[in-house]
Design a protein around this motif. Structure first.
Motif, PDB file in Angstrom:
ATOM      1  N   GLY A  84      -5.540  15.202  -9.797  1.00 12.75           N
ATOM      2  CA  GLY A  84      -5.130  14.708 -10.298  1.00 12.75           C
ATOM      3  C   GLY A  84      -5.268  13.411  -8.926  1.00 12.75           C
ATOM      4  O   GLY A  84      -5.574  13.134  -7.772  1.00 12.75           O
ATOM      5  N   ASP A  85      -4.579  12.097  -9.779  1.00 15.87           N
ATOM      6  CA  ASP A  85      -4.090  11.547  -8.388  1.00 15.87           C
ATOM      7  C   ASP A  85      -3.119  12.272  -7.579  1.00 15.87           C
ATOM      8  O   ASP A  85      -1.737  11.776  -7.440  1.00 15.87           O
ATOM      9  N   LEU A  86      -3.189  11.452  -6.127  1.00 15.98           N
ATOM     10  CA  LEU A  86      -2.487  11.924  -4.982  1.00 15.98           C
ATOM     11  C   LEU A  86      -2.076  11.059  -3.939  1.00 15.98           C
ATOM     12  O   LEU A  86      -2.886   9.304  -4.236  1.00 15.98           O
ATOM     13  N   SER A  87      -0.880  10.587  -4.562  1.00 13.62           N
ATOM     14  CA  SER A  87      -0.242   9.305  -3.881  1.00 13.62           C
ATOM     15  C   SER A  87       0.823   9.302  -2.742  1.00 13.62           C
ATOM     16  O   SER A  87       1.514  10.319  -2.962  1.00 13.62           O
ATOM     17  N   ILE A  88       0.346   8.670  -1.217  1.00 15.46           N
ATOM     18  CA  ILE A  88       1.259   8.540  -0.267  1.00 15.46           C
ATOM     19  C   ILE A  88       2.671   7.633  -0.523  1.00 15.46           C
ATOM     20  O   ILE A  88       2.718   6.000  -0.212  1.00 15.46           O
ATOM     21  N   MET A  89       4.207   7.920   0.195  1.00 18.03           N
ATOM     22  CA  MET A  89       4.860   7.219   0.295  1.00 18.03           C
ATOM     23  C   MET A  89       5.615   6.523   1.560  1.00 18.03           C
ATOM     24  O   MET A  89       4.349   6.832   2.352  1.00 18.03           O
ATOM     25  N   ARG A  90       5.669   5.582   1.933  1.00 18.68           N
ATOM     26  CA  ARG A  90       5.534   4.775   2.503  1.00 18.68           C
ATOM     27  C   ARG A  90       6.760   3.539   2.795  1.00 18.68           C
ATOM     28  O   ARG A  90       7.533   3.882   2.013  1.00 18.68           O
ATOM     29  N   SER A  91       7.341   3.287   3.882  1.00 18.48           N
ATOM     30  CA  SER A  91       8.790   2.868   4.477  1.00 18.48           C
ATOM     31  C   SER A  91       8.630   1.747   3.312  1.00 18.48           C
ATOM     32  O   SER A  91       9.904   1.139   3.248  1.00 18.48           O
ATOM     33  N   ASN A  92       7.783   1.106   3.041  1.00 20.34           N
ATOM     34  CA  ASN A  92       8.885   0.378   2.484  1.00 20.34           C
ATOM     35  C   ASN A  92       9.123   0.136   0.813  1.00 20.34           C
ATOM     36  O   ASN A  92       9.144  -0.782  -0.213  1.00 20.34           O
ATOM     37  N   GLY A  93       9.532   1.557   0.394  1.00 22.19           N
ATOM     38  CA  GLY A  93       9.337   1.661  -0.575  1.00 22.19           C
ATOM     39  C   GLY A  93       8.504   2.129  -1.799  1.00 22.19           C
ATOM     40  O   GLY A  93       8.826   2.505  -2.929  1.00 22.19           O
ATOM     41  N   GLY A  94       7.388   1.556  -1.125  1.00 22.58           N
ATOM     42  CA  GLY A  94       5.452   2.101  -2.774  1.00 22.58           C
ATOM     43  C   GLY A  94       5.131   2.854  -2.149  1.00 22.58           C
ATOM     44  O   GLY A  94       5.801   3.348  -1.212  1.00 22.58           O
ATOM     45  N   VAL A  95       4.495   3.364  -2.946  1.00 22.21           N
ATOM     46  CA  VAL A  95       3.068   3.964  -2.532  1.00 22.21           C
ATOM     47  C   VAL A  95       2.277   3.332  -2.503  1.00 22.21           C
ATOM     48  O   VAL A  95       1.406   1.878  -2.228  1.00 22.21           O
ATOM     49  N   MET A  96       1.216   4.460  -1.604  1.00 22.06           N
ATOM     50  CA  MET A  96      -0.260   4.174  -1.146  1.00 22.06           C
ATOM     51  C   MET A  96      -1.176   5.044  -1.648  1.00 22.06           C
ATOM     52  O   MET A  96      -0.967   6.251  -2.020  1.00 22.06           O
ATOM     53  N   THR A  97      -2.861   5.034  -1.265  1.00 22.44           N
ATOM     54  CA  THR A  97      -3.647   5.754  -1.162  1.00 22.44           C
ATOM     55  C   THR A  97      -3.212   6.633   0.272  1.00 22.44           C
ATOM     56  O   THR A  97      -3.129   6.302   0.633  1.00 22.44           O
ATOM     57  N   PRO A  98      -4.561   8.205  -0.320  1.00 22.81           N
ATOM     58  CA  PRO A  98      -4.901   8.458   0.706  1.00 22.81           C
ATOM     59  C   PRO A  98      -5.419   7.701   2.045  1.00 22.81           C
ATOM     60  O   PRO A  98      -5.050   8.081   2.829  1.00 22.81           O
ATOM     61  N   GLU A  99      -6.247   7.275   0.891  1.00 24.04           N
ATOM     62  CA  GLU A  99      -7.340   6.131   2.008  1.00 24.04           C
ATOM     63  C   GLU A  99      -6.376   5.300   3.092  1.00 24.04           C
ATOM     64  O   GLU A  99      -7.151   5.123   4.243  1.00 24.04           O
ATOM     65  N   MET A 100      -5.292   4.881   2.773  1.00 25.70           N
ATOM     66  CA  MET A 100      -4.917   3.908   2.801  1.00 25.70           C
ATOM     67  C   MET A 100      -4.409   4.171   4.176  1.00 25.70           C
ATOM     68  O   MET A 100      -3.924   4.434   4.717  1.00 25.70           O
ATOM     69  N   ALA A 101      -3.697   5.533   3.846  1.00 22.58           N
ATOM     70  CA  ALA A 101      -2.804   6.330   4.236  1.00 22.58           C
ATOM     71  C   ALA A 101      -3.382   6.327   5.962  1.00 22.58           C
ATOM     72  O   ALA A 101      -2.223   6.685   6.684  1.00 22.58           O
TER      73      ALA A 101
END
Lengths: 678, 617
Positions: free
Chosen positions: A230-247
């Motif tokens: 499935g899709d993996l998302s990473i939690m970020r400090s701004n309260g949203g999520v991002m893609t692993p690539e962006m992380a």
């Protein structure tokens, strides 16, 4: 659809999953394995009995970024800067926030001076090029850094927020020379003026980049290895999520990915129950964290200092504004050298832990005080998996606090809690009253293992009329991750008098930011944009972010923007100056890609709440009350419980005092009307 | 709120029970439990800090929002400090009470009404430069005057001959310096005195800035009143006053506990400023005598220079108080108790107890040196907590002003650059940081300066070898080089201490001093410069140079690996490594161990030959 969130905390790794067809939650907890975090995640999935192949989306929050920085276990990092600015990162702002401390410490740069290289080329304010980039100089610096064996390179040139050409060109040269090194260009991390803060943020990103990048890659791989597709998302400090690539590109954005989950969850729970104005209150083992949510939106801070303002690293990446105080279950009660009773900020941590944990702890803690007062059941802690030492807790409080202060043991335990409650109330005040918000207009959502134990006393102190204890209060951060949307924040310095702003140009900048933001979104369709202008009265330094619409920028609606600023200023500082000229400093864009909403099940059962048993519990007196004890799991949607009473569940206990009345929402949350709050 | 548990009354700390003159205790003893006391103890500093945060964010002038040249406080009608913000300019820790004592004398207890706002900066009492304008408001609870909320803040302009950081030492008297405001009510019971307001507005250069700041000061005072209402309504008058009295006592006791551990004795140190800025070349002596007796400390500044005919005088206890605070409880909040166990002796007519109308435009110039001298004196008493001397000047002021050709508006570049701090008993000193009298004072960011003003910052860098050598070396000073892109004026005026550089301790060497340099467009070299309002054509460049910190301990005891690291980091040169530390590095920068051991042995021998007594202070 099966959605799973995994939150790695200091002690535990928490998992919460939701199957929206079966309308069923799954939860699991395992000990965090600091040396192999990825393995801990795989273990936790295994423990949850979920099949990895069937998970459609996995959202992950981790302490890896912040720990790499705090433990200084990042990469060998170099810095490439404009001629004349080699020491900007070392000097910082030259300030000493601890103004009477002769032995103060400044931040400790992550890059040594000999790995900081100056290169020629100069952009001036506004973005014009005064001197072309010295490409040969960049190549020479890159060669020298290669010889040094650096693993990461940060590039920060003066005024690159206005014109990033030199940084881009230098980046190409460095990438060619050091293809394996991690590279961060400051304008890609932060397009805001103030070179020290931007350098620090970029250096942090580069420093943690290789390790966090490796972690994300290895996580993807291991998850793939157990069949996750499935899709993996990473939690970020701004309260949203991002893609692993962006992380991997912007690991600095996941610095505070743990605590924000609980705040997002508080916002969503409030929204669902019809409360847009929420204060979240999360009390764990070492600290309590609180944050304010208005009209369903968490308050954002433009950045913060990792390790504290006095000697920390500035990281100017938008994050949810959290106030943290050293008051958690493990916080130690002590007397200072003049005998005053203090609680925290020192914590017994997980090891040795409170006295009652029998782990060798000898200092009385908040948890010990709760055991002494009967609010925690020694035989039903973490579902009875751990029997607490109530006698030891009482003896510790007696020896260390009660006797020296001439108090009864119960009196001392009460005093410890009251001081802790006062400290936490001051923190809640800081996010509300001090920002111009009246806490009486908010509901307080309690989470964390120790939150529901203390929340009603805090609400009473601040006259907050309603308290909500959500589902899974001790897995709340993970629950929040299930509910988080995608969110990317962008900023551009755009410095001008509001009266002279070139709005056509501003709209272009806006559109550039939107294009960049959309490129990083999975859920770009129907994505929501929030645009703010950072404004101030001319002559001031600090700005306020004023919400504007694209229509206002296109029109352009100078007057409306101006009025909105005056109003916001009045609200925050109780005065304003409508005749003063106003200056614009930055434009901010937040792009929110909406993830599909989960539909949680409702409680079906009907019937009255019946106590499991009664137990002696102390409330404000040396005489115990035969207090009714309820099991949270057995409560139905029509249950009504009047305090004093305890509601126990795995991982926490809600303490109702006399006058408090608890109802249960159809979706399962406890909604408590606070006695004597108004 | 739940009922309070039973407590036995604290035994009043032995010495703290003795109160200073004029302190009246509540007649009826009030029972104070540990919880209430702790809650009020946490609440009072929170109020002052909240006032400060609001002031800073809403202010219009960089002296407030960046330099944090202000303080916010609550003071009782006897002039006792109830609570003050922490983090700003340190030397504001003193001299608030005198303003209230004087105000009470002027108006009497009945002379203050709710809604009154008083403005004052008069040097006969306030003793500082006129830019430091105090705004204060009485606080009433149920009709009783219980305290005053106050904000003292540096206005960018108060008229007179100069603007910005304040007038120079040549300003001969307060009339030249600017508007003198002597305990005037700008608001009476909420009613603005329009005429006084117009006098202010018409006699200062940037009325929108200064009167904007006045608005912010008043808002901060009102905020304090709201917070005090909440506390007084919750706990009641008697409990609050009893708690405040107890907090004073306990704070005093904590300070006494620290001083009691120091060996009794008399400790002395001396320093000097090159001159007072008017009588060139005549040194201004600073001599401090500190007496420790039991848990009491006396700081005697009688031997410092008499008042001067130059604007470096003041009436202030700040020098003594900043040092005492730094040594007794640097991280604790400040209140009246913080200084009760300290006696300060400064006779009338002293440079720090100057009589009106002695000029005070540069009132704080010598204070960092005074503080550092007191700390220095105590090195023998607290060897594990006293660092070597720091750059010691308010210094590194970057001031260039002119007319912006694009906007047609006047501009002023303002930044304060830090210098080196002394080596410490366990570690090196910090580099490039503001003086002991400046706390959370930030330099201007290069990009921010260039956005606002037509200058190019060519470099802001550490000065190699500017640090004193020692087992733990001093921090480094800074060179800030700025090119002006339009013609304008530079201010190169500052206190100089070239004859008394930042001292080393326990065998460490002194740090280098700072200064100003200028290169006009036709010149090839920078020249040392001094003076105010120096006109320069376009494309001149100036260097604002700050000093380094002194070294702590014998440089020959510094780990050679650390010396080699400093050379690699280009903080010290290979030559200085050899000359001062006895560390010999090969061309490949690798330590030559044998040569190093031999050289260090020689150096120690040589030193023994002539050393009589240089063991530290």
């Amino acid at each position: 659809v099966i959605t799973v969130a995994i939150d790695i905390g200091g002690t535990f790794t928490d998992l919460v999953g939701f199957d929206d067809r079966a309308k069923r939650f799954t939860e699991a907890k395992s000990l965090t394995t600091p040396h192999n975090l990825v393995q801990g995640i795989i273990d936790c999935i295994r423990k949850s009995a979920l099949t990895a192949e069937k998970i459609d989306e996995l959202i992950h929050g981790s302490t890896i970024a912040i720990n790499t920085l705090i433990e200084r276990k990042g990469a060998k990092t170099a810095l490439v800067v404009t001629t004349g600015t080699r020491d900007v990162y070392i000097i910082g702002r030259g300030n000493r926030p601890e103004s009477y401390n002769l032995l103060f410490h400044k931040h400790r740069p992550l890059v040594p001076r000999h790995l900081t290289k100056e290169v020629g080329g100069r952009v001036i304010a506004g973005g014009d090029v005064l001197e072309e980039l010295d490409a040969a100089g960049v190549a020479a610096a890159a060669a020298a850094l290669k010889a040094e064996g650096v693993e990461a390179v940060a590039v920060c040139f003066l005024h690159s927020y206005a014109n990033p050409d030199h940084e881009r060109a230098a980046g190409d040269i460095i990438r060619a020379a050091l293809p394996d090194a991690y590279l961060s260009l400051s304008h890609e991390i932060l397009r805001e003026y103030r070179e020290f803060e931007r350098t620090s943020t970029t250096a942090v990103n580069a420093y943690i980049g290789p390790k966090v990048g490796g972690y994300v890659r290895s996580l993807k791989q291991s998850l793939g290895g157990v069949g996750f597709a499935g899709d993996l998302s990473i939690m970020r400090s701004n309260g949203g999520v991002m893609t692993p690539e962006m992380a991997q590109e912007r690991p600095v954005a996941m610095m505070e990915s743990g605590p924000v989950g609980g705040i997002i969850a508080s916002a969503r729970v409030g929204e669902k129950l019809g409360y847009g104005n929420v204060i979240s209150f999360d009390m764990g083992g070492t600290t309590a964290k609180t944050s304010l949510i208005r009209d369903g939106e968490p308050t954002m801070a433009p950045g913060y200092y990792v390790g504290g303002y006095a000697s920390g690293h500035p990281v100017m990446v938008p994050m949810i504004d959290v106030v943290e105080v050293g008051a958690g279950g493990g916080s130690i009660a002590w007397r200072d050298d003049i005998g005053a009773l203090k609680v925290g900020p020192h914590s017994s941590g997980a090891d040795p832990g409170p006295i009652c944990y029998r782990g060798g702890g000898s200092e009385p803690t908040i948890t010990d005080a709760n055991v002494v007062l009967g609010r925690l059941d020694p035989h039903n802690f973490l579902g009875g998996t751990m029997v607490l030492d109530a006698d030891g807790a009482a003896k510790g409080i007696e020896d260390k606090i009660a006797k020296p202060l001439g108090m009864s043991v119960n009196g001392a335990a009460e005093a410890i809690l009251e001081i802790a409650i006062n400290k936490m109330s001051l923190a809640v005040r800081e996010v509300s009253v001090e920002k111009g918000y009246d806490p009486r207009d908010f509901v307080l959502v309690a989470s964390g293992g120790a939150g529901p134990l203390h929340v009603l006393a805090i609400a009473r102190e601040l006259h907050i009329p309603t308290v909500i204890v959500p589902l899974f209060p001790s897995h709340f951060s993970a629950l929040g991750m299930l509910l988080a949307d995608e969110r990317h924040d962008f900023i551009r310095t755009f410095y001008a008098d509001l009266a002279d702003v070139d709005f056509a140009r501003l709209v272009e900048v806006h559109d550039e930011m939107v294009a960049e933001a959309e490129a990083g979104l999975r859920h770009a369709k129907g994505a929501e944009r929030q645009v703010h202008l950072d404004l101030r009265y001319m002559g001031q330094e600090f700005t306020l972010p004023v919400a504007v619409t694209l229509q206002q920028l296109k029109k352009p609606d100078r007057k409306g923007i101006r009025t909105a600023f005056d109003k916001l200023y009045e609200h925050r500082y109780a005065h304003h100056s409508p005749d003063e000229p106003v200056e614009m400093v930055n434009i901010r864009l937040a792009m929110v890609g909406k993830r599909p909403k989960l539909k949680f099940p409702t409680l079906r059962k009907r019937g009255k709440a019946a106590p499991l048993r009664r137990r002696p519990v102390y409330f404000d007196s040396d005489k115990p009350v035969a207090c009714p004890i309820y099991a949270r799991l057995a409560l139905t949607a029509s249950a009504r419980i009047a305090g004093p009473a305890l509601i126990e569940e795995h991982g926490t206990t809600t303490v109702l005092h006399k006058g408090d009345v608890c109802g249960v929402a159809p979706s399962g949350e406890l909604i408590i009307s606070v006695g004597g709050a108004r | 709120m739940s009922r309070k548990p039973q407590t036995k009354k604290h035994k009043a700390p032995a010495k703290a029970a003795k109160t200073v003159k004029g302190t009246k205790r509540a007649k009826r003893p009030v029972k104070l439990d540990a919880v209430t006391l702790e809650v009020i103890r946490n609440a009072l500093p929170a109020v002052a800090n909240e006032m400060a945060a609001d002031l800073q964010r809403t202010s219009y002038n960089m002296m407030i929002y960046e330099v944090r040249d202000f303080c916010t406080a609550l003071v009782d009608p006897k002039g006792q400090l109830i609570s003050q913000n922490v983090g700003g300019v340190s030397h504001f820790v003193a001299d608030l009470g005198v303003v209230i004592v004087d105000g009470m004398k002027r108006y009497g207890e009945k002379g203050f009404k709710p809604g009154d706002v008083i403005i004052t900066n008069h040097q006969a009492v306030a003793g500082q430069h006129l830019n430091n304008v105090v705004i204060y408001m009485p606080y009433f609870h149920r009709g009783e005057l219980l305290m005053f909320s106050m904000v003292r803040a540096h206005w960018i302009d108060v008229g007179g001959t100069s603007t910005g950081f304040g007038a120079g030492p040549q300003v001969a008297d307060p009339w030249l310096e600017g508007l003198q405001l002597d305990q005037l009510k700008i608001y009476r019971e909420g009613e603005l005195d329009e005429q006084l307001y117009r006098v202010l507005k018409d006699n200062i250069r940037f009325p929108e800035s200064s009167l904007g700041d006045m608005k912010s000061q008043m808002a901060a005072c009102r905020l304090a009143a709201r917070r005090m209402d909440e506390l007084f309504n919750k706990y009641g008058r008697d409990t609050m006053l009893a708690a405040i009295a107890r907090i004073f006592d306990e704070t005093e006791q904590k300070c006494r506990n620290v001083v009691a551990q120091l060996p009794d004795g008399v400790y002395e140190a001396t320093a000097s400023i090159d001159d007072d800025g008017v009588k060139k070349g005549e040194a201004v002596p600073i001599k401090v005598k500190v007496t420790v007796e039991g848990s009491s400390m006396t700081i005697d500044l009688s031997e410092c220079s008499p008042e001067r005919k130059a604007g470096i005088n003041s009436r202030t206890l700040a020098g003594a108080r900043v040092a005492y605070k730094a040594l007794t409880g640097p991280l604790d909040p400040v209140n009246e108790g913080s200084f009760r166990a300290l006696e300060v002796i400064i006779p009338e007519g002293n440079i720090m107890m100057a009589k009106f109308p002695a000029p005070m435009s540069g009132w704080s110039a010598i204070v960092p040196t005074v503080v550092d001298s007191i700390v220095h004196a105590l090195a023998k008493a607290m060897p594990d907590r006293v660092p070597a001397g720091h750059h010691g000047l308010l210094g590194g002021a970057v001031v260039f002003f002119g007319m912006h050709p694009k906007t047609g508006r006047r501009f002023v570049v303002q930044s304060l650059e830090g210098g080196g701090w002394g080596g410490r008993p366990y570690e090196d000193g910090e580099s490039g940081t503001v003086s002991v009298c400046q706390g959370d004072v930030r330099n201007g960011s290069i990009e921010g300066i260039e956005l606002k003003c037509p200058v190019l910052v060519e470099s802001r860098g550490l000065r190699r070898d500017s640090c004193g050598a020692g087992k733990y070396r001093g921090g480094l000073g800074i060179d800030m080089r700025v090119r002006n892109l339009v013609d304008g004026h530079w201010n190169f005026e500052q206190t100089r201490r070239t004859k008394c550089p930042p001292w080393g301790l326990w065998g460490g060497t002194a740090g280098e001093t700072g200064g100003y340099l200028l290169r006009r467009p036709e010149e090839s070299e920078f020249q040392t410069m001094a003076g105010a309002r120096i006109a320069v054509p376009v494309n001149a460049a100036a260097i604002v140079r700050t000093g380094g910190g002194g070294g702590w301990g014998d440089p020959c005891e510094r780990d050679p690996a650390k010396v080699a690291e400093d050379v690699r980091e280009e903080l010290i040169s290979r030559e200085k490594a050899r000359e001062l530390y006895g560390v010999v590095l090969g061309d490949d920068m690798v330590i030559d161990h044998d040569a190093t051991v031999a050289l260090r042995r020689d150096m120690k021998e040589q030193r023994k030959a002539y050393r009589v007594e240089d063991a530290g202070a």
